[in-house]
Write a protein that holds these residues in place. Structure first.
Motif, PDB file in Angstrom:
ATOM      1  N   GLY A 317       0.801  -1.215   0.000  1.00  0.00           N
ATOM      2  CA  GLY A 317       0.000   0.000   0.000  1.00  0.00           C
ATOM      3  C   GLY A 317       0.834   1.265   0.000  1.00  0.00           C
ATOM      4  N   ASP A 318       0.192   2.381  -0.325  1.00  0.00           N
ATOM      5  CA  ASP A 318       0.816   3.711  -0.300  1.00  0.00           C
ATOM      6  C   ASP A 318       0.185   4.531   0.823  1.00  0.00           C
ATOM      7  OD1 ASP A 318       2.286   3.089  -2.641  1.00  0.00           O
ATOM      8  OD2 ASP A 318       0.568   3.644  -3.894  1.00  0.00           O
ATOM      9  N   GLN A 319       1.019   5.340   1.489  1.00  0.00           N
ATOM     10  CA  GLN A 319       0.478   6.192   2.536  1.00  0.00           C
ATOM     11  C   GLN A 319      -0.563   7.130   1.942  1.00  0.00           C
ATOM     12  OE1 GLN A 319       1.447   5.380   5.660  1.00  0.00           O
ATOM     13  NE2 GLN A 319      -0.404   6.553   6.150  1.00  0.00           N
ATOM     14  N   PHE A 320      -1.731   7.211   2.587  1.00  0.00           N
ATOM     15  CA  PHE A 320      -2.851   7.893   1.970  1.00  0.00           C
ATOM     16  C   PHE A 320      -3.559   8.841   2.933  1.00  0.00           C
ATOM     17  CE2 PHE A 320      -7.367   7.743   0.465  1.00  0.00           C
ATOM     18  CZ  PHE A 320      -7.169   8.323  -0.788  1.00  0.00           C
ATOM     19  N   GLY A 321      -3.883   8.355   4.134  1.00  0.00           N
ATOM     20  CA  GLY A 321      -4.625   9.171   5.079  1.00  0.00           C
ATOM     21  C   GLY A 321      -4.388   8.713   6.504  1.00  0.00           C
ATOM     22  N   PRO A 322      -5.139   9.267   7.448  1.00  0.00           N
ATOM     23  CA  PRO A 322      -4.953   8.882   8.852  1.00  0.00           C
ATOM     24  C   PRO A 322      -5.500   7.485   9.131  1.00  0.00           C
ATOM     25  CG  PRO A 322      -6.805  10.375   8.649  1.00  0.00           C
ATOM     26  CD  PRO A 322      -6.173  10.305   7.287  1.00  0.00           C
ATOM     27  N   ARG A 323      -5.012   6.888  10.183  1.00  0.00           N
ATOM     28  CA  ARG A 323      -5.568   5.625  10.646  1.00  0.00           C
ATOM     29  C   ARG A 323      -6.975   5.863  11.190  1.00  0.00           C
ATOM     30  NH1 ARG A 323      -1.475   3.499  14.979  1.00  0.00           N
ATOM     31  NH2 ARG A 323      -2.941   1.732  14.984  1.00  0.00           N
ATOM     32  N   CYS A 324      -7.776   4.816  11.238  1.00  0.00           N
ATOM     33  CA  CYS A 324      -9.146   4.940  11.729  1.00  0.00           C
ATOM     34  C   CYS A 324      -9.351   4.046  12.947  1.00  0.00           C
ATOM     35  CB  CYS A 324     -10.140   4.575  10.628  1.00  0.00           C
ATOM     36  SG  CYS A 324     -10.043   5.647   9.170  1.00  0.00           S
ATOM     37  N   PHE A 325     -10.202   4.512  13.855  1.00  0.00           N
ATOM     38  CA  PHE A 325     -10.406   3.818  15.122  1.00  0.00           C
ATOM     39  C   PHE A 325     -11.895   3.659  15.398  1.00  0.00           C
ATOM     40  CE2 PHE A 325      -6.486   6.291  15.238  1.00  0.00           C
ATOM     41  CZ  PHE A 325      -5.549   5.323  15.587  1.00  0.00           C
ATOM     42  N   GLU A 326     -12.206   3.118  16.572  1.00  0.00           N
ATOM     43  CA  GLU A 326     -13.590   2.926  16.964  1.00  0.00           C
ATOM     44  C   GLU A 326     -14.365   4.242  16.923  1.00  0.00           C
ATOM     45  OE1 GLU A 326     -16.186   1.287  20.812  1.00  0.00           O
ATOM     46  OE2 GLU A 326     -14.013   0.995  20.730  1.00  0.00           O
ATOM     47  N   GLY A 327     -15.524   4.208  16.269  1.00  0.00           N
ATOM     48  CA  GLY A 327     -16.359   5.397  16.153  1.00  0.00           C
ATOM     49  C   GLY A 327     -16.133   6.183  14.880  1.00  0.00           C
ATOM     50  N   ASP A 328     -14.997   5.955  14.201  1.00  0.00           N
ATOM     51  CA  ASP A 328     -14.739   6.663  12.945  1.00  0.00           C
ATOM     52  C   ASP A 328     -15.635   6.135  11.833  1.00  0.00           C
ATOM     53  OD1 ASP A 328     -12.800   8.414  13.852  1.00  0.00           O
ATOM     54  OD2 ASP A 328     -11.148   7.044  13.474  1.00  0.00           O
ATOM     55  N   ILE A 329     -15.987   7.049  10.908  1.00  0.00           N
ATOM     56  CA  ILE A 329     -16.815   6.695   9.758  1.00  0.00           C
ATOM     57  C   ILE A 329     -15.974   6.831   8.495  1.00  0.00           C
ATOM     58  CG2 ILE A 329     -18.859   7.260   8.408  1.00  0.00           C
ATOM     59  CD1 ILE A 329     -20.146   8.294  10.967  1.00  0.00           C
ATOM     60  N   MET A 330     -15.786   5.715   7.812  1.00  0.00           N
ATOM     61  CA  MET A 330     -15.028   5.698   6.559  1.00  0.00           C
ATOM     62  C   MET A 330     -16.010   5.661   5.390  1.00  0.00           C
ATOM     63  SD  MET A 330     -12.373   2.710   7.803  1.00  0.00           S
ATOM     64  CE  MET A 330     -11.332   2.756   6.331  1.00  0.00           C
ATOM     65  N   GLY A 331     -15.720   6.433   4.361  1.00  0.00           N
ATOM     66  CA  GLY A 331     -16.595   6.474   3.202  1.00  0.00           C
ATOM     67  C   GLY A 331     -15.832   6.248   1.913  1.00  0.00           C
ATOM     68  N   THR A 394     -13.372   9.066   2.244  1.00  0.00           N
ATOM     69  CA  THR A 394     -13.614  10.064   3.281  1.00  0.00           C
ATOM     70  C   THR A 394     -13.378   9.460   4.666  1.00  0.00           C
ATOM     71  OG1 THR A 394     -15.972   9.523   3.569  1.00  0.00           O
ATOM     72  CG2 THR A 394     -15.396  11.116   1.842  1.00  0.00           C
ATOM     73  N   ARG A 395     -13.143  10.340   5.614  1.00  0.00           N
ATOM     74  CA  ARG A 395     -13.059   9.947   7.019  1.00  0.00           C
ATOM     75  C   ARG A 395     -13.833  10.970   7.832  1.00  0.00           C
ATOM     76  NH1 ARG A 395      -9.582  11.216  11.431  1.00  0.00           N
ATOM     77  NH2 ARG A 395      -9.334   9.499  12.919  1.00  0.00           N
ATOM     78  N   ASN A 396     -14.884  10.524   8.492  1.00  0.00           N
ATOM     79  CA  ASN A 396     -15.750  11.398   9.285  1.00  0.00           C
ATOM     80  C   ASN A 396     -16.265  12.591   8.488  1.00  0.00           C
ATOM     81  OD1 ASN A 396     -15.321   9.712  11.504  1.00  0.00           O
ATOM     82  ND2 ASN A 396     -13.505  10.851  12.140  1.00  0.00           N
ATOM     83  N   GLY A 397     -16.665  12.296   7.240  1.00  0.00           N
ATOM     84  CA  GLY A 397     -17.306  13.301   6.397  1.00  0.00           C
ATOM     85  C   GLY A 397     -16.384  14.190   5.594  1.00  0.00           C
ATOM     86  N   LYS A 398     -15.064  14.037   5.734  1.00  0.00           N
ATOM     87  CA  LYS A 398     -14.112  14.864   5.000  1.00  0.00           C
ATOM     88  C   LYS A 398     -13.333  14.021   4.006  1.00  0.00           C
ATOM     89  CE  LYS A 398     -13.432  18.133   8.820  1.00  0.00           C
ATOM     90  NZ  LYS A 398     -12.439  18.764   9.743  1.00  0.00           N
ATOM     91  N   ILE A 399     -13.225  14.503   2.769  1.00  0.00           N
ATOM     92  CA  ILE A 399     -12.466  13.785   1.757  1.00  0.00           C
ATOM     93  C   ILE A 399     -10.985  13.814   2.130  1.00  0.00           C
ATOM     94  CG2 ILE A 399     -11.741  13.758  -0.658  1.00  0.00           C
ATOM     95  CD1 ILE A 399     -14.454  14.771  -1.445  1.00  0.00           C
ATOM     96  N   ILE A 400     -10.369  12.639   2.167  1.00  0.00           N
ATOM     97  CA  ILE A 400      -8.951  12.568   2.528  1.00  0.00           C
ATOM     98  C   ILE A 400      -8.059  12.310   1.323  1.00  0.00           C
ATOM     99  CG2 ILE A 400      -9.381  11.813   4.881  1.00  0.00           C
ATOM    100  CD1 ILE A 400      -8.813   8.963   3.966  1.00  0.00           C
ATOM    101  N   GLY A 401      -8.658  11.923   0.182  1.00  0.00           N
ATOM    102  CA  GLY A 401      -7.852  11.688  -1.012  1.00  0.00           C
ATOM    103  C   GLY A 401      -8.640  10.973  -2.076  1.00  0.00           C
ATOM    104  N   ARG A 402      -8.049  10.842  -3.238  1.00  0.00           N
ATOM    105  CA  ARG A 402      -8.700  10.160  -4.346  1.00  0.00           C
ATOM    106  C   ARG A 402      -7.663   9.458  -5.199  1.00  0.00           C
ATOM    107  NH1 ARG A 402     -10.901  15.391  -7.773  1.00  0.00           N
ATOM    108  NH2 ARG A 402      -8.878  16.362  -8.180  1.00  0.00           N
ATOM    109  N   ARG A 403      -8.138   8.510  -6.007  1.00  0.00           N
ATOM    110  CA  ARG A 403      -7.249   7.727  -6.854  1.00  0.00           C
ATOM    111  C   ARG A 403      -7.956   7.401  -8.162  1.00  0.00           C
ATOM    112  NH1 ARG A 403      -2.803   4.204  -6.122  1.00  0.00           N
ATOM    113  NH2 ARG A 403      -2.234   5.711  -4.495  1.00  0.00           N
TER     114      ARG A 403
END
Length: 434
Positions: A317-331, A394-403
């Protein structure tokens, strides 16, 4: 004489008191001994029994040579206060010869539950009910890896030594039968008969009228998934039920419908990260391998929660965004070009009906690419493999990147992967609708 009598009359009560004290002491010692014996008898009576099985916590695995039966009998019988238990099939092994049922306390451990008198069991490999006979009768569906088999008694049916025993599959009742109750009661039992078989036992499972609502909820959402491998669906909740011991133990959930210009985005909330939070969210081709995390193989792209990396058809994988934890919403969603449409978009009721390809002049997407992002001219690669689109996360409603990726034949299907014990996610396949 008077003095002697007086002396005797004085000393006599003292002797009686001493005797009473001695008697009381011995009665107390005898009482303690009897209590100890009763406890020892109960300890022996309420002791689980198993043969050719390895028990590790609530997990049972077959340890025989496939020629001999392995059997487990629980320490206590079902009762009015504890009238149900469940078994989750972790691995079907070579033949999937797993039996779940009820037996007498001292049932022979080299026989499958249901084979001998006063025992009854539902067998996963053939879906038959064995009721005190080595010849079974057709009863329900076969059961596979990830399925839950339940067995219980209706507490209000105890009558003259008879009770109604019922069986369930994934929370739905399969059927019931009236059987005689052994003097010592009916004990939960599990049988196995081939290498690699493994189950998870829950002797405190609950099933009843309050379960009906959740069953209805499962019915209303389970049809949204084309494939559930080592993943259990309960309404919008997905739970990993695989082994989680190697990278080949991936649990995969793939939606029945691909993303389209009308439904181009979905989300996952991490309810429980489990041991490692090996949760992946992305898109994959329809025939994606069931034992590969989204993003690892060709025709897929995914954002992984544990390391924040994006995987695009590769195990690296390539570094892309933050790690996600309990309660986070990934889109995850697709920015379709203006002229990108789905053939037969109004008739997408069948898993095999989807045919994604670019056409001119039909439904426009609500979320467009910028003009400068759209490629002009014909691309030989697109002509053979499909058209390129922009996938975003997305992470918690914010776009973190695209491919930028090439859409595989048949389209991109929402796909979720999990790989460690205890992982649970809540899925919304249509967060932008309504």
């Amino acid at each position: 004489m008077v003095t002697m009598k007086a002396r005797d009359s004085i000393s006599l009560p003292t002797t009686i008191n001493e005797m009473d004290d001695i008697n009381l002491h011995y009665r107390f010692l005898n009482w303690r001994r009897r209590i100890r014996e009763i406890r020892e008898v109960r300890a022996v009576r309420y002791q689980e029994r198993y043969k050719r099985m390895l028990k590790n916590g609530d997990t049972l695995s077959y340890q025989g040579n496939s020629d001999e039966v392995g059997c487990y009998v629980a320490p206590r019988p079902l009762s009015k206060g504890n009238c149900y238990f469940e078994v989750t099939i972790m691995d079907t092994g070579v033949r999937g010869t797993i039996a779940v049922g009820l037996v007498p306390q001292y049932y022979k451990l080299d026989h499958q539950p249901g084979w001998l008198p006063h025992s009854i069991a539902y067998h996963a490999d053939d879906g038959k009910l064995y009721n005190g006979n080595p010849v079974g009768q057709q009863f329900g569906p076969k059961c596979n890896r990830g399925d839950r088999i339940g067995c219980g008694i209706y507490a209000d049916t105890f009558d003259a030594g008879l009770v109604t025993v019922f069986f369930t599959k994934n929370g739905k009742e399969v059927g019931s039968v009236v059987v005689p109750v052994a003097p010592d009661g009916l004990f939960p039992a599990i049988g196995m008969h081939s290498l690699g078989e493994e189950v998870r036992l829950d002797l405190q499972a609950e099933w009843g009228s309050e379960e009906d609502d959740s069953v209805m909820m499962v019915d209303s959402h389970e049809d949204e998934w084309a494939r559930l491998y080592d993943v259990r669906a309960s309404g919008t909740l997905l739970e990993y039920v695989g082994k989680g011991k190697s990278i080949m133990d991936v649990g995969l959930a793939q939606a029945r419908q691909p993303l389209t210009t009308r439904s181009h985005y979905f989300e996952v909330e991490i309810v429980d990260p489990g041991e490692k939070c090996y949760i992946a969210l992305g898109l994959a081709r329809r025939d994606y391998p069931k034992n590969r995390h989204p993003g690892w193989s060709r025709g897929s792209v995914a954002y992984h929660a544990d390391d924040g990396k994006i995987f695009h058809g590769s195990g690296v994988g390539d570094q892309f965004g933050p790690r996600c934890f309990e309660g986070d919403i990934m889109g995850c969603g697709i920015m379709f070009p203006r002229d990108y449409v789905l053939d037969c978009e109004d008739e997408m009721d069948d898993w095999d009906a989807a045919d994604v390809r670019p056409k001119q002049g039909r439904v426009e997407n609500l979320l467009y690419l910028n003009d400068e992002d759209e490629e002009e001219g014909d691309d030989p690669e697109q002509e053979h493999e499909g058209r390129k689109v922009m996938v975003f996360f997305t992470r918690n409603g914010k776009i973190i990147g695209r491919r930028e990726v090439v859409v595989p034949a048949g389209g991109f299907y929402p796909t979720i992967g999990m790989l460690s014990s205890g992982e649970k996610v809540k899925v919304d396949l249509h967060p932008l609708s309504g």
